[in-house]
Design a protein around this motif. Structure first.
Motif, PDB file in Angstrom:
ATOM      1  N   PRO A 211      -5.366   2.269  20.861  1.00 30.72           N
ATOM      2  CA  PRO A 211      -4.535   2.241  19.641  1.00 30.72           C
ATOM      3  C   PRO A 211      -4.555   0.908  18.897  1.00 30.72           C
ATOM      4  CG  PRO A 211      -3.179   2.244  21.619  1.00 30.72           C
ATOM      5  CD  PRO A 211      -4.572   2.521  22.072  1.00 30.72           C
ATOM      6  N   LEU A 212      -5.032  -0.145  19.526  1.00 35.23           N
ATOM      7  CA  LEU A 212      -5.112  -1.435  18.841  1.00 35.23           C
ATOM      8  C   LEU A 212      -6.378  -1.557  17.993  1.00 35.23           C
ATOM      9  CD1 LEU A 212      -3.847  -3.875  21.632  1.00 35.23           C
ATOM     10  CD2 LEU A 212      -2.558  -2.844  19.752  1.00 35.23           C
ATOM     11  N   LYS A 213      -7.327  -0.650  18.192  1.00 41.30           N
ATOM     12  CA  LYS A 213      -8.587  -0.683  17.439  1.00 41.30           C
ATOM     13  C   LYS A 213      -8.396   0.092  16.124  1.00 41.30           C
ATOM     14  CE  LYS A 213     -11.087  -2.639  20.786  1.00 41.30           C
ATOM     15  NZ  LYS A 213     -11.794  -3.917  20.651  1.00 41.30           N
ATOM     16  N   LYS A 214      -7.735  -0.540  15.177  1.00 36.55           N
ATOM     17  CA  LYS A 214      -7.412   0.131  13.907  1.00 36.55           C
ATOM     18  C   LYS A 214      -8.655   0.465  13.090  1.00 36.55           C
ATOM     19  CE  LYS A 214      -2.917  -0.371  14.489  1.00 36.55           C
ATOM     20  NZ  LYS A 214      -2.018   0.772  14.718  1.00 36.55           N
ATOM     21  N   ASN A 215      -9.740  -0.256  13.321  1.00 34.29           N
ATOM     22  CA  ASN A 215     -10.962   0.018  12.557  1.00 34.29           C
ATOM     23  C   ASN A 215     -11.506   1.426  12.821  1.00 34.29           C
ATOM     24  OD1 ASN A 215     -11.497  -1.133  15.215  1.00 34.29           O
ATOM     25  ND2 ASN A 215     -13.658  -1.026  14.672  1.00 34.29           N
ATOM     26  N   LEU A 216     -11.077   2.029  13.936  1.00 37.34           N
ATOM     27  CA  LEU A 216     -11.492   3.402  14.214  1.00 37.34           C
ATOM     28  C   LEU A 216     -10.960   4.358  13.145  1.00 37.34           C
ATOM     29  CD1 LEU A 216     -10.906   3.386  18.068  1.00 37.34           C
ATOM     30  CD2 LEU A 216     -13.129   3.632  16.937  1.00 37.34           C
ATOM     31  N   LEU A 217      -9.785   4.051  12.604  1.00 36.55           N
ATOM     32  CA  LEU A 217      -9.223   4.877  11.536  1.00 36.55           C
ATOM     33  C   LEU A 217     -10.106   4.806  10.289  1.00 36.55           C
ATOM     34  CD1 LEU A 217      -5.431   3.955  11.915  1.00 36.55           C
ATOM     35  CD2 LEU A 217      -6.601   6.011  12.750  1.00 36.55           C
TER      36      LEU A 217
ATOM     37  N   SER B 110      -2.922   4.433   6.005  1.00 32.46           N
ATOM     38  CA  SER B 110      -2.389   3.785   7.212  1.00 32.46           C
ATOM     39  C   SER B 110      -2.975   2.388   7.417  1.00 32.46           C
ATOM     40  CB  SER B 110      -2.674   4.651   8.451  1.00 32.46           C
ATOM     41  OG  SER B 110      -4.065   4.685   8.726  1.00 32.46           O
ATOM     42  N   LEU B 111      -4.062   2.093   6.702  1.00 38.13           N
ATOM     43  CA  LEU B 111      -4.724   0.793   6.876  1.00 38.13           C
ATOM     44  C   LEU B 111      -4.270  -0.254   5.868  1.00 38.13           C
ATOM     45  CD1 LEU B 111      -8.361   2.063   7.553  1.00 38.13           C
ATOM     46  CD2 LEU B 111      -6.759   1.116   9.217  1.00 38.13           C
ATOM     47  N   ILE B 112      -3.436   0.122   4.909  1.00 38.34           N
ATOM     48  CA  ILE B 112      -3.033  -0.843   3.873  1.00 38.34           C
ATOM     49  C   ILE B 112      -1.586  -1.286   4.049  1.00 38.34           C
ATOM     50  CG2 ILE B 112      -4.716   0.051   2.217  1.00 38.34           C
ATOM     51  CD1 ILE B 112      -2.405   1.507   0.803  1.00 38.34           C
ATOM     52  N   GLN B 113      -1.027  -0.986   5.215  1.00 33.82           N
ATOM     53  CA  GLN B 113       0.358  -1.382   5.483  1.00 33.82           C
ATOM     54  C   GLN B 113       0.429  -2.894   5.731  1.00 33.82           C
ATOM     55  OE1 GLN B 113       2.585   1.003   4.891  1.00 33.82           O
ATOM     56  NE2 GLN B 113       0.728   2.208   4.494  1.00 33.82           N
TER      57      GLN B 113
ATOM     58  N   ALA C 185     -13.621   9.427  16.376  1.00 33.19           N
ATOM     59  CA  ALA C 185     -12.862   8.252  15.920  1.00 33.19           C
ATOM     60  C   ALA C 185     -11.381   8.398  16.240  1.00 33.19           C
ATOM     61  CB  ALA C 185     -13.072   8.048  14.426  1.00 33.19           C
ATOM     62  N   LEU C 186     -10.827   9.595  16.019  1.00 34.38           N
ATOM     63  CA  LEU C 186      -9.404   9.821  16.299  1.00 34.38           C
ATOM     64  C   LEU C 186      -9.132   9.857  17.795  1.00 34.38           C
ATOM     65  CD1 LEU C 186      -8.508  12.437  13.535  1.00 34.38           C
ATOM     66  CD2 LEU C 186      -8.107   9.970  13.547  1.00 34.38           C
ATOM     67  N   GLN C 187     -10.055  10.448  18.568  1.00 29.20           N
ATOM     68  CA  GLN C 187      -9.888  10.461  20.026  1.00 29.20           C
ATOM     69  C   GLN C 187      -9.946   9.045  20.588  1.00 29.20           C
ATOM     70  OE1 GLN C 187     -13.037  13.113  21.283  1.00 29.20           O
ATOM     71  NE2 GLN C 187     -11.694  14.908  21.272  1.00 29.20           N
ATOM     72  N   ALA C 188     -10.890   8.256  20.073  1.00 25.63           N
ATOM     73  CA  ALA C 188     -11.020   6.873  20.530  1.00 25.63           C
ATOM     74  C   ALA C 188      -9.777   6.069  20.165  1.00 25.63           C
ATOM     75  CB  ALA C 188     -12.266   6.232  19.923  1.00 25.63           C
ATOM     76  N   TYR C 189      -9.212   6.353  18.989  1.00 27.66           N
ATOM     77  CA  TYR C 189      -8.016   5.623  18.556  1.00 27.66           C
ATOM     78  C   TYR C 189      -6.830   5.918  19.478  1.00 27.66           C
ATOM     79  CZ  TYR C 189      -4.191   3.980  15.647  1.00 27.66           C
ATOM     80  OH  TYR C 189      -3.076   3.333  15.192  1.00 27.66           O
ATOM     81  N   LYS C 190      -6.726   7.154  19.950  1.00 26.32           N
ATOM     82  CA  LYS C 190      -5.657   7.485  20.905  1.00 26.32           C
ATOM     83  C   LYS C 190      -5.838   6.698  22.206  1.00 26.32           C
ATOM     84  CE  LYS C 190      -4.613  12.186  19.298  1.00 26.32           C
ATOM     85  NZ  LYS C 190      -4.631  13.631  19.637  1.00 26.32           N
ATOM     86  N   GLN C 191      -7.104   6.496  22.584  1.00 23.61           N
ATOM     87  CA  GLN C 191      -7.416   5.761  23.811  1.00 23.61           C
ATOM     88  C   GLN C 191      -7.238   4.252  23.608  1.00 23.61           C
ATOM     89  OE1 GLN C 191      -8.408   7.669  26.452  1.00 23.61           O
ATOM     90  NE2 GLN C 191      -8.528   5.982  27.901  1.00 23.61           N
TER      91      GLN C 191
END
Length: 575
Positions: free
Chosen positions: A383-389, A411-414, A375-381
């Motif tokens: 970064p707009l896919k916040k659901n990965l977090l 980070s998801l409640i900002q 999930a974290l590796q995919a998020y780096k690839q």
């Protein structure tokens, strides 16, 4: 469709697209405009040098010389045409268009300039403009190639009548060409005149009896018309002429699949996949198509796996493994799909679908640490896919790494995060804080969810249940639980929660009604719900029902507390 009747490649098209590429013969001596003798001499010197450099591929130098020509003679059209040809050759169509327009503006009667402009419009997909300029060229010079190109454009635009008119105006020597007969077939098919369309396709086969492709088109068209017996005859005839044609096997497989005769289709698909002459890309495309057919994939997915084994190892590129992954996931063979996904992600890290599949597979395999990492590796690839977090946070929660789960959830409640994802972030924080016993933060997080989404039945139910476990704010719990239940009156989870809140408030008889409904609606094997029912029965002095409930719980789960409750019930209980 294996043989493309509507997308065949006409020889005329290639001829026309190259019409503007000959630098010397198309422009000739430029007679547009006038100049004094010195200017004329310098102009032709620069023009000749530009032409030489263009011939040797020195395009930048050639363009520089042609621009010098336009400086000397702004009214000369030939340099603009030449520069248009250079830019078109280098696939810079927009620049080529500007120069071609200028050439036509200066000399609107030059057929090559008009043709160049028409070709560019066709290349960039502006069909109406292409038709306009091809028609102007046709008025200057009769040309069957132009008629054919115009007919194709009209056919693409849906104007079948104009397409047919242009084809019938062709000279006799071209009327019997394969391409012309096929376009007639396409026109009649487009306007729904299937008998005429069939006539011209049969005419192609009669005129070119050795052309296997034409026979294949005929077989497929007969299949479309559901004339299966005639189509089968054509297929069998093709195989007597070419018994090892992979394309025929593939098309024959489609013929049988069209009729849902999957056993027969299986035979020919297998032959096609094991045919070395059939391109691997074609086999992969068919695999993808078959996977979208529910009846096939539910009964013959193992056959497809066998067929794909025929594809040589050296030809197994990413698309091959992508199909294999989809097949294995469809069969829920996640352990086999995992190594293929791992390998695919090494080479295709920009493919988000692969990341999603990898996360899904590892989730099913309960590989929480891998899910968190992916999930974290995919998020780096991405970064707009916040659901990965969120995916990573849940994985950390499952591993009881609550601090890491909290960081990702925070980070998801900002404020800048979209509303739905913020709701999910607060929900997870509420669950995390409840698990760690920080009830103030847990209640606050759940309150935030209900502020953003007052109808969130899951939070209404869970929040109410958690308050009940702590014996606090029971009035609030009762209202939230009732609201959740109203949203889904048959839910065994919501029924049990509402019943348990009633139990906590002392309404034992009413509580029994709702928990009993929960059991009837599917919770008959849920140890927690059955324990609740036993507790309620005990409060109602119904010890037989209480004992039965506790005994059923112990058959499901050896809970020490339930064993203690059961021991409290007298052996001779008869109520």
């Amino acid at each position: 469709m294996m043989w493309k009747r509507t997308k065949f490649l006409p020889v005329f098209a290639a001829t026309l697209m190259l019409a503007g590429c000959s630098i010397l013969t198309r422009s000739g001596k430029d007679t547009s405009g006038s100049a004094d003798s010195l200017t004329e001499t310098r102009y032709y010197l620069f023009f000749t040098e530009g032409t030489k450099h263009a011939l040797f591929g020195n395009n930048k130098t050639a363009v520089d010389y042609y621009k010098k020509c336009t400086s000397l003679r702004p009214d000369a059209s030939a340099p603009y045409y030449q520069m248009s040809s250079i830019y078109l050759k280098n696939n810079q169509a927009e620049i080529a268009l500007q120069y071609a327009q200028k050439a036509v503006q200066l000399n609107a009667q030059n057929e090559w300039y008009l043709l160049q402009l028409a070709n560019i419009y066709k290349y960039i997909g502006k069909s109406d403009s292409a038709i306009y300029y091809y028609s102007k060229v046709l008025k200057i010079k009769e040309n069957d190639e132009l008629r054919y190109t115009l007919a194709m454009l009209y056919l693409e635009k849906g104007n079948s009548n104009m397409a047919l008119q242009l084809i019938t105006e062709m000279s006799n020597e071209n009327l019997n060409s394969r391409e012309v007969m096929l376009i007639k077939h396409n026109v009649y098919n487009t306007v729904g005149k299937s008998d005429s369309a069939l006539y011209w396709l049969e005419n192609v086969v009669k005129t070119f009896p050795d052309d296997i492709n034409s026979r294949g088109m005929l077989a497929e068209y007969l299949t479309e018309m559901k004339q299966y017996d005639r189509a089968k005859t054509v297929y069998d005839d093709i195989l007597t002429r070419d018994s090892m044609n992979g394309l025929v096997f593939l098309s024959y497989g489609e013929f049988y699949s069209e009729q849902n005769k999957w056993d027969s289709a299986n035979i020919y698909y297998h032959k096609a996949f094991c045919n070395s002459d059939l391109p691997t890309d074609e086999k992969i495309n068919v695999s993808v198509s078959l996977m979208s057919k529910e009846k096939f994939i539910s009964n013959y997915d193992s056959s497809l796996i066998d067929w794909m084994d025929c594809i040589p190892l050296v030809e197994r590129k990413f698309p091959f493994y992508a199909v294999q992954i989809d097949l294995l996931m469809n069969r829920m063979e996640y352990a086999l799909a995992k190594p293929l996904l791992d390998s695919a992600l090494v080479y295709k890290r920009d493919n988000f679908n692969l990341w999603e599949q990898a996360l899904l597979v590892n989730n099913f395999l309960h590989n929480d640490s891998t899910v968190a990492l992916l999930a974290l590796q995919a998020y780096k690839q991405f970064p707009l896919k916040k659901n990965l977090l969120l995916v990573g946070a849940y994985a950390y929660k499952n591993m009881e790494k609550f601090d890491k789960a909290e960081i990702l959830s925070d980070s998801l409640i900002q404020p800048e995060i979209e509303r739905e994802l913020r709701i999910q972030g607060y929900m997870l924080l509420g669950e995390l804080y409840h698990t760690t016993g920080d009830h103030i933060k847990s209640d606050s997080a759940f309150d935030q969810v209900l502020y953003l989404d007052p109808e969130n039945s899951m939070v209404l139910n869970n929040y109410a249940y958690y308050l009940t476990l702590r014996n606090v704010s029971l009035d609030k719990a009762l209202k939230m639980s009732r609201k959740a239940l109203d949203s889904d009156p048959a839910s065994p989870t919501y029924l049990d929660t509402y019943g348990w809140v009633l139990y906590k408030t002392g309404a034992f008889a009413e509580a029994a009604t709702y928990v009993a409904r929960a059991i009837r609606n599917g919770a008959y094997e849920n140890a927690e719900v059955l324990e609740h029912y036993g507790d309620i029965m005990w409060k109602l002095n119904k010890c037989v029902e209480a004992r039965e409930a506790y005994e059923t719980v112990l058959q499901i789960d050896s809970l020490a507390l339930v064993k203690e409750k059961l021991d409290l019930i007298p052996v001779n209980c008869e109520k």
